[in-house]
Design a protein around this motif. Structure first.
Motif, PDB file in Angstrom:
ATOM      1  N   ARG A   1      10.384  -6.953 -25.819  1.00 56.40           N
ATOM      2  CA  ARG A   1      10.588  -7.767 -27.032  1.00 56.40           C
ATOM      3  C   ARG A   1      11.122  -9.163 -26.732  1.00 56.40           C
ATOM      4  NH1 ARG A   1      15.656  -7.543 -29.587  1.00 56.40           N
ATOM      5  NH2 ARG A   1      17.210  -6.303 -28.484  1.00 56.40           N
ATOM      6  N   TYR A   2      11.691  -9.363 -25.567  1.00 56.04           N
ATOM      7  CA  TYR A   2      12.194 -10.702 -25.220  1.00 56.04           C
ATOM      8  C   TYR A   2      11.080 -11.650 -24.783  1.00 56.04           C
ATOM      9  CZ  TYR A   2      16.433  -7.866 -24.879  1.00 56.04           C
ATOM     10  OH  TYR A   2      17.443  -6.993 -25.131  1.00 56.04           O
ATOM     11  N   LEU A   3       9.888 -11.060 -24.530  1.00 59.63           N
ATOM     12  CA  LEU A   3       8.752 -11.878 -24.070  1.00 59.63           C
ATOM     13  C   LEU A   3       7.921 -12.374 -25.236  1.00 59.63           C
ATOM     14  CD1 LEU A   3       7.155  -9.935 -21.064  1.00 59.63           C
ATOM     15  CD2 LEU A   3       8.113 -12.253 -20.995  1.00 59.63           C
ATOM     16  N   LYS A   4       7.455 -13.632 -25.132  1.00 56.60           N
ATOM     17  CA  LYS A   4       6.466 -14.114 -26.091  1.00 56.60           C
ATOM     18  C   LYS A   4       5.179 -13.298 -25.922  1.00 56.60           C
ATOM     19  CE  LYS A   4       8.299 -18.750 -25.740  1.00 56.60           C
ATOM     20  NZ  LYS A   4       8.203 -20.052 -25.105  1.00 56.60           N
ATOM     21  N   VAL A   5       4.379 -13.218 -26.959  1.00 58.09           N
ATOM     22  CA  VAL A   5       3.061 -12.592 -26.815  1.00 58.09           C
ATOM     23  C   VAL A   5       2.278 -13.411 -25.779  1.00 58.09           C
ATOM     24  CG1 VAL A   5       0.875 -12.109 -27.985  1.00 58.09           C
ATOM     25  CG2 VAL A   5       3.056 -11.660 -29.151  1.00 58.09           C
ATOM     26  N   GLY A   6       1.682 -12.726 -24.835  1.00 59.03           N
ATOM     27  CA  GLY A   6       0.975 -13.423 -23.752  1.00 59.03           C
ATOM     28  C   GLY A   6       1.892 -13.776 -22.582  1.00 59.03           C
ATOM     29  N   GLY A   7       3.191 -13.511 -22.756  1.00 59.87           N
ATOM     30  CA  GLY A   7       4.161 -13.776 -21.678  1.00 59.87           C
ATOM     31  C   GLY A   7       4.009 -12.772 -20.539  1.00 59.87           C
ATOM     32  N   LEU A   8       4.678 -13.075 -19.434  1.00 56.77           N
ATOM     33  CA  LEU A   8       4.463 -12.287 -18.214  1.00 56.77           C
ATOM     34  C   LEU A   8       5.707 -11.540 -17.756  1.00 56.77           C
ATOM     35  CD1 LEU A   8       2.503 -15.088 -16.469  1.00 56.77           C
ATOM     36  CD2 LEU A   8       1.579 -12.792 -16.866  1.00 56.77           C
ATOM     37  N   LEU A   9       5.475 -10.312 -17.343  1.00 60.50           N
ATOM     38  CA  LEU A   9       6.524  -9.521 -16.705  1.00 60.50           C
ATOM     39  C   LEU A   9       6.168  -9.416 -15.221  1.00 60.50           C
ATOM     40  CD1 LEU A   9       8.983  -7.514 -17.144  1.00 60.50           C
ATOM     41  CD2 LEU A   9       7.252  -5.710 -17.187  1.00 60.50           C
ATOM     42  N   VAL A  10       7.099  -9.814 -14.356  1.00 57.88           N
ATOM     43  CA  VAL A  10       6.872  -9.708 -12.908  1.00 57.88           C
ATOM     44  C   VAL A  10       8.060  -8.941 -12.323  1.00 57.88           C
ATOM     45  CG1 VAL A  10       6.522 -10.973 -10.750  1.00 57.88           C
ATOM     46  CG2 VAL A  10       5.683 -11.946 -12.909  1.00 57.88           C
ATOM     47  N   VAL A  11       7.804  -7.712 -11.868  1.00 56.77           N
ATOM     48  CA  VAL A  11       8.914  -6.884 -11.363  1.00 56.77           C
ATOM     49  C   VAL A  11       8.522  -6.202 -10.066  1.00 56.77           C
ATOM     50  CG1 VAL A  11      10.014  -6.353 -13.591  1.00 56.77           C
ATOM     51  CG2 VAL A  11       8.192  -4.890 -12.783  1.00 56.77           C
ATOM     52  N   SER A  12       9.482  -6.102  -9.155  1.00 58.19           N
ATOM     53  CA  SER A  12       9.229  -5.267  -7.987  1.00 58.19           C
ATOM     54  C   SER A  12       9.981  -3.957  -8.163  1.00 58.19           C
ATOM     55  CB  SER A  12       9.620  -5.981  -6.689  1.00 58.19           C
ATOM     56  OG  SER A  12      11.004  -6.190  -6.598  1.00 58.19           O
ATOM     57  N   GLU A  13       9.322  -2.884  -7.735  1.00 57.09           N
ATOM     58  CA  GLU A  13       9.831  -1.533  -8.007  1.00 57.09           C
ATOM     59  C   GLU A  13       9.493  -0.637  -6.823  1.00 57.09           C
ATOM     60  OE1 GLU A  13      11.545   0.276  -9.982  1.00 57.09           O
ATOM     61  OE2 GLU A  13      10.555   2.153 -10.527  1.00 57.09           O
ATOM     62  N   ILE A  14      10.469   0.154  -6.395  1.00 50.93           N
ATOM     63  CA  ILE A  14      10.238   1.070  -5.277  1.00 50.93           C
ATOM     64  C   ILE A  14       9.098   2.036  -5.653  1.00 50.93           C
ATOM     65  CG2 ILE A  14      11.991   2.745  -6.007  1.00 50.93           C
ATOM     66  CD1 ILE A  14      11.845   1.662  -2.436  1.00 50.93           C
ATOM     67  N   THR A  15       8.159   2.209  -4.723  1.00 57.14           N
ATOM     68  CA  THR A  15       6.902   2.900  -5.058  1.00 57.14           C
ATOM     69  C   THR A  15       6.441   3.751  -3.870  1.00 57.14           C
ATOM     70  OG1 THR A  15       6.233   1.057  -6.511  1.00 57.14           O
ATOM     71  CG2 THR A  15       4.468   2.447  -5.665  1.00 57.14           C
ATOM     72  N   TRP A  16       5.959   4.955  -4.170  1.00 51.98           N
ATOM     73  CA  TRP A  16       5.338   5.763  -3.113  1.00 51.98           C
ATOM     74  C   TRP A  16       3.995   5.174  -2.725  1.00 51.98           C
ATOM     75  CZ3 TRP A  16       8.760   8.463  -0.953  1.00 51.98           C
ATOM     76  CH2 TRP A  16       9.600   9.347  -1.592  1.00 51.98           C
ATOM     77  N   LEU A  17       3.752   5.060  -1.426  1.00 51.94           N
ATOM     78  CA  LEU A  17       2.468   4.543  -0.962  1.00 51.94           C
ATOM     79  C   LEU A  17       1.504   5.665  -0.600  1.00 51.94           C
ATOM     80  CD1 LEU A  17       3.763   1.659   1.375  1.00 51.94           C
ATOM     81  CD2 LEU A  17       3.191   1.557  -1.059  1.00 51.94           C
ATOM     82  N   THR A  18       2.026   6.888  -0.514  1.00 55.93           N
ATOM     83  CA  THR A  18       1.181   8.021  -0.122  1.00 55.93           C
ATOM     84  C   THR A  18       1.439   9.195  -1.063  1.00 55.93           C
ATOM     85  OG1 THR A  18       2.911   8.817   1.372  1.00 55.93           O
ATOM     86  CG2 THR A  18       1.197   7.425   2.345  1.00 55.93           C
ATOM     87  N   ALA A  19       0.401  10.012  -1.271  1.00 57.28           N
ATOM     88  CA  ALA A  19       0.587  11.202  -2.115  1.00 57.28           C
ATOM     89  C   ALA A  19       1.302  12.309  -1.341  1.00 57.28           C
ATOM     90  CB  ALA A  19      -0.747  11.655  -2.675  1.00 57.28           C
ATOM     91  N   PRO A  20       0.824  12.669  -0.130  1.00 62.80           N
ATOM     92  CA  PRO A  20       1.623  13.647   0.627  1.00 62.80           C
ATOM     93  C   PRO A  20       2.813  12.937   1.262  1.00 62.80           C
ATOM     94  CG  PRO A  20      -0.510  13.239   1.710  1.00 62.80           C
ATOM     95  CD  PRO A  20      -0.396  12.267   0.571  1.00 62.80           C
ATOM     96  N   ARG A  21       4.007  13.568   1.186  1.00 63.47           N
ATOM     97  CA  ARG A  21       5.216  12.926   1.725  1.00 63.47           C
ATOM     98  C   ARG A  21       6.097  13.939   2.424  1.00 63.47           C
ATOM     99  NH1 ARG A  21       4.195  10.677  -3.413  1.00 63.47           N
ATOM    100  NH2 ARG A  21       5.386  12.340  -4.383  1.00 63.47           N
ATOM    101  N   PRO A  22       6.755  13.508   3.495  1.00 63.13           N
ATOM    102  CA  PRO A  22       7.664  14.418   4.205  1.00 63.13           C
ATOM    103  C   PRO A  22       8.781  14.895   3.266  1.00 63.13           C
ATOM    104  CG  PRO A  22       7.343  12.377   5.435  1.00 63.13           C
ATOM    105  CD  PRO A  22       6.713  12.169   4.108  1.00 63.13           C
ATOM    106  N   SER A  23       9.165  16.144   3.398  1.00 60.76           N
ATOM    107  CA  SER A  23      10.134  16.706   2.440  1.00 60.76           C
ATOM    108  C   SER A  23      11.501  16.031   2.553  1.00 60.76           C
ATOM    109  CB  SER A  23      10.246  18.218   2.598  1.00 60.76           C
ATOM    110  OG  SER A  23      10.640  18.500   3.909  1.00 60.76           O
ATOM    111  N   GLU A  24      11.887  15.618   3.772  1.00 60.98           N
ATOM    112  CA  GLU A  24      13.198  14.938   3.922  1.00 60.98           C
ATOM    113  C   GLU A  24      13.239  13.666   3.073  1.00 60.98           C
ATOM    114  OE1 GLU A  24      16.030  13.001   7.463  1.00 60.98           O
ATOM    115  OE2 GLU A  24      13.850  12.888   7.647  1.00 60.98           O
ATOM    116  N   LEU A  25      12.139  12.956   3.116  1.00 63.74           N
ATOM    117  CA  LEU A  25      12.058  11.689   2.377  1.00 63.74           C
ATOM    118  C   LEU A  25      12.012  11.936   0.868  1.00 63.74           C
ATOM    119  CD1 LEU A  25      11.649   8.591   2.598  1.00 63.74           C
ATOM    120  CD2 LEU A  25       9.185   9.044   2.541  1.00 63.74           C
TER     121      LEU A  25
END
Ligand SMILES: C[S@@+](CC[C@H](N)C(=O)[O-])C[C@H]1O[C@@H](n2cnc3c(N)ncnc32)[C@H](O)[C@@H]1O
Length: 250
Positions: free
Chosen positions: A130-154
């Motif tokens: 709601r703080y953005l104008k219509v047509g405004g931009l959201l630019v965010v970095s977010e921790i993301t899995w790069l792989t579907a299978p993953r080691p259980s420790e991780l």
């Protein structure tokens, strides 16, 4: 000293408080197709000591509100802005990202590097819309899995730290379902972690321990940071920050 004060002391001398890089901030700007000469209002949420704020202020014709809930970080940012002759473009706001005093449709761009996880990606994406104008931009970095299978420790580690960590397609779906059209995405490369964030952090450990009398609490913080670095080295093919660029729909 409380743990949060120690953490602040450890991180406040650094250029950045999380993975990222100037080249990657510029890449996000290009993907966002932001007009560099148009007068813009930008909020940089969770700005830390201002790595992205200062670069945006330098590259754009923008007035930037730099938000963080740690006043110490904002004071460092203010000093850096003054040294770089950018003070007139930046105002700081000490406030929590879950209680922002902004007007509806006040901003052309909401920028947030490595910080939205503090309230959770989905909540941030929804609340900040709601703080953005219509047509405004959201630019965010977010921790993301790069792989579907993953080691259980991780998997176990991140489920404890941030259960909202997910694969790119899920993050993009959150944007699509909450009033945005995604227009760009890329993954932060390894040097954003190792050279831009972890190396300067490690270089500061000795001074940090000396400043704090080599206390048990200070040593515990260094130990935790070292464990995080080891985890990254071991499993870096499985996760990084994704940078998400999305336009607010009308
Ligand atoms: C990982 S750091 C990233 C800092 C900076 N964006 C960067 O990339 O260097 C996360 C930042 O979010 C801030 N932060 C954490 N929780 C917050 C909250 N609830 N409201 C505002 N800022 C917050 C921290 O103080 C810190 O500066």
């Amino acid at each position: 000293m409380e743990d949060y004060e120690l953490l602040m002391d450890l991180h406040k001398g650094a250029n950045r408080q999380g993975p990222g890089g100037d080249a990657e901030t510029e890449k996000a700007l290009s993907l966002a197709m932001i007009n560099r000469t148009a007068p813009l209002r930008i909020a940089d949420i969770g700005c830390g000591t201002g790595a992205s704020t200062l670069l945006l202020a330098r590259l754009l014709n923008a007035q930037i509100t730099a938000v963080d809930f740690l006043q110490d970080f904002l004071e460092v940012l203010e000093g850096r802005a003054e040294n770089m002759g950018l003070s007139e473009r930046i105002s700081t706001l000490c406030c929590s990202m879950d209680n922002l005093p902004f007007e509806d449709e006040e901003y052309d761009v909401i920028w947030s590097e490595g910080a939205i996880y503090n309230i959770g990606f989905e909540r941030g994406v929804i609340d900040w819309n709601r703080y953005l104008k219509v047509g405004g931009l959201l630019v965010v970095s977010e921790i993301t899995w790069l792989t579907a299978p993953r080691p259980s420790e991780l998997q176990k580690h991140w489920e404890g730290e941030y259960p909202e960590i997910d694969v790119t397609s899920s993050k993009i779906r959150v944007l699509e379902e909450n009033g945005y059209t995604p227009i760009g995405y890329f993954v932060l490369p390894e040097h954003c972690w190792s050279e831009n964030y972890y190396r300067p952090l490690q270089d500061g450990f000795e001074d940090f321990l000396n400043r704090n009398g080599n206390s048990e609490e200070a040593r515990a913080i260094v130990e935790t940071e070292n464990q995080e670095i080891q985890l990254y080295k071991k499993y870096k093919t499985h996760y990084s920050y994704g940078v998400y660029i999305a336009r607010k729909l009308g």
